[in-house]
Design a protein around this motif. Structure first.
Motif, short mmCIF file in Angstrom:
data_model
loop_
_atom_site.label_atom_id
_atom_site.label_comp_id
_atom_site.label_asym_id
_atom_site.label_seq_id
_atom_site.Cartn_x
_atom_site.Cartn_y
_atom_site.Cartn_z
N ASN A 284 6.88 46.54 54.68
CA ASN A 284 7.47 45.39 55.11
C ASN A 284 7.34 45.07 56.16
O ASN A 284 7.13 44.15 56.95
CB ASN A 284 8.36 44.89 53.91
CG ASN A 284 9.57 45.71 54.40
OD1 ASN A 284 10.52 46.80 54.70
ND2 ASN A 284 10.86 44.43 54.88
N GLU B 66 4.83 43.12 57.41
CA GLU B 66 4.76 41.58 57.55
C GLU B 66 5.38 41.07 59.10
O GLU B 66 4.75 40.45 59.30
CB GLU B 66 4.73 41.42 56.19
CG GLU B 66 3.88 42.62 55.48
CD GLU B 66 4.25 41.97 54.10
OE1 GLU B 66 5.22 41.25 53.86
OE2 GLU B 66 3.78 42.25 53.03
N THR B 67 6.77 42.08 59.21
CA THR B 67 7.89 41.17 59.55
C THR B 67 7.55 41.74 61.33
O THR B 67 8.23 40.27 61.87
CB THR B 67 8.87 41.52 59.53
OG1 THR B 67 9.10 42.37 59.67
CG2 THR B 67 9.67 41.54 57.38
#
Length: 408
Positions: free
Chosen positions: A174, A177-178
């Motif tokens: 993730n 994405e961040t």
């Protein structure tokens, strides 16, 4: 893709008044010794070693010597057993005598090694972080030199770390994405006025930064205490504040001053004394606990990092890929850190260009904690593909290579 020629560049950049200053390096000029591996194509591998101006020419001369054996090598073949190549370069008898594994020659090695990884990623048309994640554990370990670490990190142990965490990568992707969280070093350079650090702190908070760093190490401890109190008040109690003495203090000075600085609840005290003093750092760490010690910016090689870890003399490892022997030694030290339970929060002599790739690999590939990465923006305009920060997060690089190309 063959290396057909090698070019070395001495790149120096003057800084605005007060920028980059700390208690030890009061008037720096940021600079890079640059190794460029030319190929028969338009692709060039670019590797950086960070210096502070005068003396960069010495590192450049050492790059010429160390890189000569790479001419004529094919990059895929070269990197398939790069750990062996690395050890031959680092242990070449005449050059080893000049270190070993530290100083001008080791800085030159960083530039050469970083150029090899950059060219490898470019040849595969992927950013460095993806290249590293795409390697099998065996392929990655083949690029490393684990000598002198065998009693604490064998090849088998390194493979186990990488293999075990490969199965859980999906829990950590993730971050792609961040982006990777940054912290702001530029708020509190040593020569900035009190008014300037307050202004910078408020600006950084408005930009989304929740972690900031202040330079300390004044001849008068009262100055450090006053400025630390100011930055804490300006940032608020919820902000994460780090303090960096840049090696200025003796051990007794560090113990005394850190006890007074504890009132602002620092996240860490960075480089509180001479970077070679393992037992001094151990003594300081024991004295100031529960406050933490961060160091590694000027630790030159994996063996000394090993000693720091064994002595429990640091709480945060600040290994820098443009200070140690490049990406290869950075990854070796990251594996060693993981095996001994020490978080890696790199120092960014490269202004975060290479390290934005390496922390992504460390987090996804090794399960190093996603803490934050130092952000220093002062050379951004000189890079072809500068690191991009949005709302205090490093955005994930998409261009092939290690983001090291400098503008002409």
């Amino acid at each position: 893709m063959y290396i057909v020629a090698i070019e070395v560049k001495d790149k120096r950049f003057d800084l605005p008044d007060g920028v980059g200053s700390d208690a030890t390096h009061t008037n720096p000029q940021y600079a890079y010794a640059v190794c460029c591996l030319k190929t028969e194509t338009s692709v060039t591998g670019v590797g950086l070693a960070f210096t502070l101006g005068v003396g960069t020419d010495l590192v450049c001369r050492a790059i010429e010597y160390l890189s000569a054996s790479l001419k004529g090598r094919e990059i895929e073949e070269l990197m398939s057993d790069f750990g062996t190549v690395y050890r031959k370069m680092v242990d070449s008898p005449s050059f080893r005598w000049l270190g070993p594994h530290k100083g001008v020659v080791h800085l030159a090695l960083a530039a050469v090694v970083n150029a090899c990884y950059d060219l490898w990623a470019k040849s595969k048309r992927v950013p460095l972080w993806k290249l590293l994640l795409d390697l099998t554990p065996e392929q990655l370990v083949n690029t490393l030199d684990l000598s002198y670490l065998e009693e604490v990190l064998s090849r088998e142990q390194a493979l186990t770390i990488l293999t075990e965490h490969q199965a859980t990568r999906n829990l950590r992707t993730n971050v792609l994405e961040t982006g990777y969280k940054g912290y702001d070093t530029s708020v509190g350079w040593f020569n900035f006025s009190d008014e300037k650090i307050i202004e910078n702190t408020q600006k950084a908070i408005n930009q989304g930064f929740t972690a900031l760093k202040l330079k300390v190490g004044s001849n008068d401890p009262a100055r450090d205490i006053r400025r630390a109190t100011l930055i804490r008040k300006a940032a608020g109690e919820k902000a994460t504040i780090m303090l960096d003495a840049n090696q200025k203090w003796t051990v007794p000075e560090a113990q005394n001053t850190c006890s007074m600085l504890g009132d602002i609840n620092p996240f860490w005290i960075e480089e509180p004394t001479h970077p070679d003093d393992v037992i001094g750092h151990q003594t300081i760490a024991r004295t100031i606990a529960p406050f933490k010690v961060a160091t590694g910016e000027h630790i030159p090689n994996k063996v000394i990092f090993k000693n720091f870890f064994q002595a429990k003399a640091m709480d945060f490892c600040q290994v820098d890929a443009v200070r140690v022997g490049g990406v290869s030694e950075f990854l070796t030290i990251s594996l060693l850190s993981k095996s001994m339970g020490i978080p890696v929060v790199p120092h960014v002599g490269d202004m975060g260009q290479i390290h934005q790739h390496l922390v992504l690999f460390n987090h996804i590939g090794m399960d190093h904690e996603h803490l934050f990465l130092e952000h220093i923006p002062h050379l951004k305009q000189h890079f072809v593909n500068p690191a991009e920060i949005i709302d205090a997060y490093y955005q994930v690089p998409q261009v092939a290579g290690s983001s090291s190309d400098l503008k002409e």
